[in-house]
Design a protein around this motif. Structure first.
Motif, PDB file in Angstrom:
ATOM      1  N   LEU A 187       0.422   2.391   4.341  1.00  9.47           N
ATOM      2  CA  LEU A 187       1.328   1.451   5.002  1.00  9.47           C
ATOM      3  C   LEU A 187       0.878   1.148   6.428  1.00  9.47           C
ATOM      4  O   LEU A 187       0.940  -0.008   6.871  1.00  9.47           O
ATOM      5  CB  LEU A 187       2.753   2.024   5.017  1.00  9.47           C
ATOM      6  CG  LEU A 187       3.445   2.172   3.661  1.00  9.47           C
ATOM      7  CD1 LEU A 187       4.810   2.840   3.831  1.00  9.47           C
ATOM      8  CD2 LEU A 187       3.606   0.820   2.985  1.00  9.47           C
ATOM      9  N   VAL A 188       0.427   2.162   7.142  1.00 14.56           N
ATOM     10  CA  VAL A 188      -0.035   1.954   8.514  1.00 14.56           C
ATOM     11  C   VAL A 188      -1.285   1.086   8.523  1.00 14.56           C
ATOM     12  O   VAL A 188      -1.411   0.167   9.353  1.00 14.56           O
ATOM     13  CB  VAL A 188      -0.299   3.307   9.209  1.00 14.56           C
ATOM     14  CG1 VAL A 188      -0.932   3.089  10.578  1.00 14.56           C
ATOM     15  CG2 VAL A 188       0.996   4.085   9.364  1.00 14.56           C
ATOM     16  N   LYS A 189      -2.214   1.350   7.607  1.00 13.87           N
ATOM     17  CA  LYS A 189      -3.438   0.555   7.541  1.00 13.87           C
ATOM     18  C   LYS A 189      -3.127  -0.898   7.191  1.00 13.87           C
ATOM     19  O   LYS A 189      -3.709  -1.821   7.766  1.00 13.87           O
ATOM     20  CB  LYS A 189      -4.404   1.156   6.509  1.00 13.87           C
ATOM     21  CG  LYS A 189      -5.051   2.459   6.977  1.00 13.87           C
ATOM     22  CD  LYS A 189      -5.844   3.123   5.874  1.00 13.87           C
ATOM     23  CE  LYS A 189      -7.056   2.344   5.478  1.00 13.87           C
ATOM     24  NZ  LYS A 189      -7.893   3.061   4.474  1.00 13.87           N
ATOM     25  N   GLU A 190      -2.222  -1.109   6.256  1.00 18.25           N
ATOM     26  CA  GLU A 190      -1.861  -2.483   5.880  1.00 18.25           C
ATOM     27  C   GLU A 190      -1.250  -3.234   7.063  1.00 18.25           C
ATOM     28  O   GLU A 190      -1.554  -4.417   7.282  1.00 18.25           O
ATOM     29  CB  GLU A 190      -0.880  -2.455   4.707  1.00 18.25           C
ATOM     30  CG  GLU A 190      -1.499  -2.033   3.387  1.00 18.25           C
ATOM     31  CD  GLU A 190      -0.480  -1.906   2.273  1.00 18.25           C
ATOM     32  OE1 GLU A 190      -0.879  -1.737   1.104  1.00 18.25           O
ATOM     33  OE2 GLU A 190       0.737  -1.977   2.554  1.00 18.25           O
ATOM     34  N   THR A 191      -0.400  -2.552   7.824  1.00 21.73           N
ATOM     35  CA  THR A 191       0.233  -3.190   8.973  1.00 21.73           C
ATOM     36  C   THR A 191      -0.786  -3.471  10.071  1.00 21.73           C
ATOM     37  O   THR A 191      -0.783  -4.556  10.672  1.00 21.73           O
ATOM     38  CB  THR A 191       1.364  -2.308   9.527  1.00 21.73           C
ATOM     39  OG1 THR A 191       2.294  -2.016   8.480  1.00 21.73           O
ATOM     40  CG2 THR A 191       2.085  -3.006  10.666  1.00 21.73           C
ATOM     41  N   ALA A 192      -1.666  -2.506  10.331  1.00 17.38           N
ATOM     42  CA  ALA A 192      -2.714  -2.701  11.341  1.00 17.38           C
ATOM     43  C   ALA A 192      -3.634  -3.847  10.943  1.00 17.38           C
ATOM     44  O   ALA A 192      -4.045  -4.652  11.789  1.00 17.38           O
ATOM     45  CB  ALA A 192      -3.506  -1.412  11.537  1.00 17.38           C
ATOM     46  N   ASP A 193      -3.943  -3.945   9.660  1.00 18.57           N
ATOM     47  CA  ASP A 193      -4.792  -5.039   9.179  1.00 18.57           C
ATOM     48  C   ASP A 193      -4.102  -6.385   9.355  1.00 18.57           C
ATOM     49  O   ASP A 193      -4.744  -7.392   9.687  1.00 18.57           O
ATOM     50  CB  ASP A 193      -5.139  -4.830   7.696  1.00 18.57           C
ATOM     51  CG  ASP A 193      -6.129  -3.701   7.482  1.00 18.57           C
ATOM     52  OD1 ASP A 193      -6.755  -3.250   8.468  1.00 18.57           O
ATOM     53  OD2 ASP A 193      -6.275  -3.247   6.327  1.00 18.57           O
ATOM     54  N   ALA A 194      -2.784  -6.417   9.139  1.00 19.61           N
ATOM     55  CA  ALA A 194      -2.040  -7.666   9.303  1.00 19.61           C
ATOM     56  C   ALA A 194      -2.042  -8.105  10.764  1.00 19.61           C
ATOM     57  O   ALA A 194      -2.179  -9.297  11.067  1.00 19.61           O
ATOM     58  CB  ALA A 194      -0.603  -7.495   8.804  1.00 19.61           C
TER      59      ALA A 194
END
Length: 242
Positions: free
Chosen positions: A223-230
């Motif tokens: 979830l953190v990686k997905e948000t950082a990528d966004a």
């Protein structure tokens, strides 16, 4: 117009009218008419061979947009969305020399653990999940110089206070593109972080979630990686541009 610009953006070399027409599905006369308008406004440049490429006006506008981007403003809506999903503190940190500076943070949610680093707070790079992400971007020699310069002071029994232990952790970060703080800054508190990159692929910040050890969930790194990528995408980053 946007279809033509997208095709030109995908091609490293100038593109002929025929190919542009084929890839966009536009009739050649329609494509030519739109290209003429784009060329007149410097969004597209026409070469002597009758081919086209993106124009300098796009660069000028892109640089203008870049100067107006505020990292905190861009990141905060995504941070709030992540906070609503997991109910824990979400932090945004940037690097300043040998420290991490926290520039934004969501509310602590249901956390009862005292959090040391609030907005404006600082911490040594090697004691935080975000800080270790920045160190993982550095070449090995720079990491050694950091260790020598700071002495790698610890705060808990879990802190990484030797170069060997730090280098081992940084290698794991480089493989998985996610950093962890396992009670290294504060006993009972764990953090997981992912990098945020700008349009040139440089890491400009780190996004982290901090919570009591017993409340951490296995899906948080994802979830953190997905948000950082966004957030990175919102800043103009394209995957693979490093």
């Amino acid at each position: 117009m946007m279809a033509l610009l997208d095709v030109l953006a995908d091609c490293a070399d100038p593109v002929s009218l025929k190919i542009l027409s084929q890839r966009t599905g536009l009739h050649p006369s329609t494509a030519h008419r739109i290209l003429a308008s784009l060329t007149g406004n410097r969004f597209v440049e026409r070469q002597d061979a009758g081919t086209y490429q993106l124009g300098i006006r796009l660069l000028e506008l892109g640089n203008l947009v870049k100067t107006r981007i505020n990292l905190r403003q861009v990141a905060l809506p995504y941070m709030q969305q992540l906070h609503e999903k997991i109910g824990e503190s979400v932090n945004l940190g940037i690097r300043h020399e040998d420290e991490i500076v926290y520039i934004e943070r969501t509310s602590a949610g249901r956390s009862l653990v005292r959090v040391v680093y609030l907005v404006g707070g600082r911490a040594p790079l090697h004691l935080t999940s975000v800080g270790k992400l920045f160190l993982a971007e550095d070449p090995p020699q720079a990491v050694k110089e950091y260790a020598k310069r700071t002495g790698l002071p610890g705060k808990t029994a879990h802190s990484l206070v030797t170069l060997a232990s730090l280098e081992k952790d940084l290698e794991r970060i480089r493989r998985h593109n996610v950093g962890f703080d396992d009670e290294e800054a504060e006993v009972g508190l764990k953090c997981v972080a992912a990098p945020i990159r700008d349009d040139e692929g440089a890491m400009v910040a780190g996004l982290s979630v901090s919570a009591p050890t017993e409340r951490h969930q296995e899906n948080w790194p994802t979830l953190v990686k997905e948000t950082a990528d966004a957030i990175s995408h919102a800043l103009g980053y394209l995957p693979g541009k490093r």
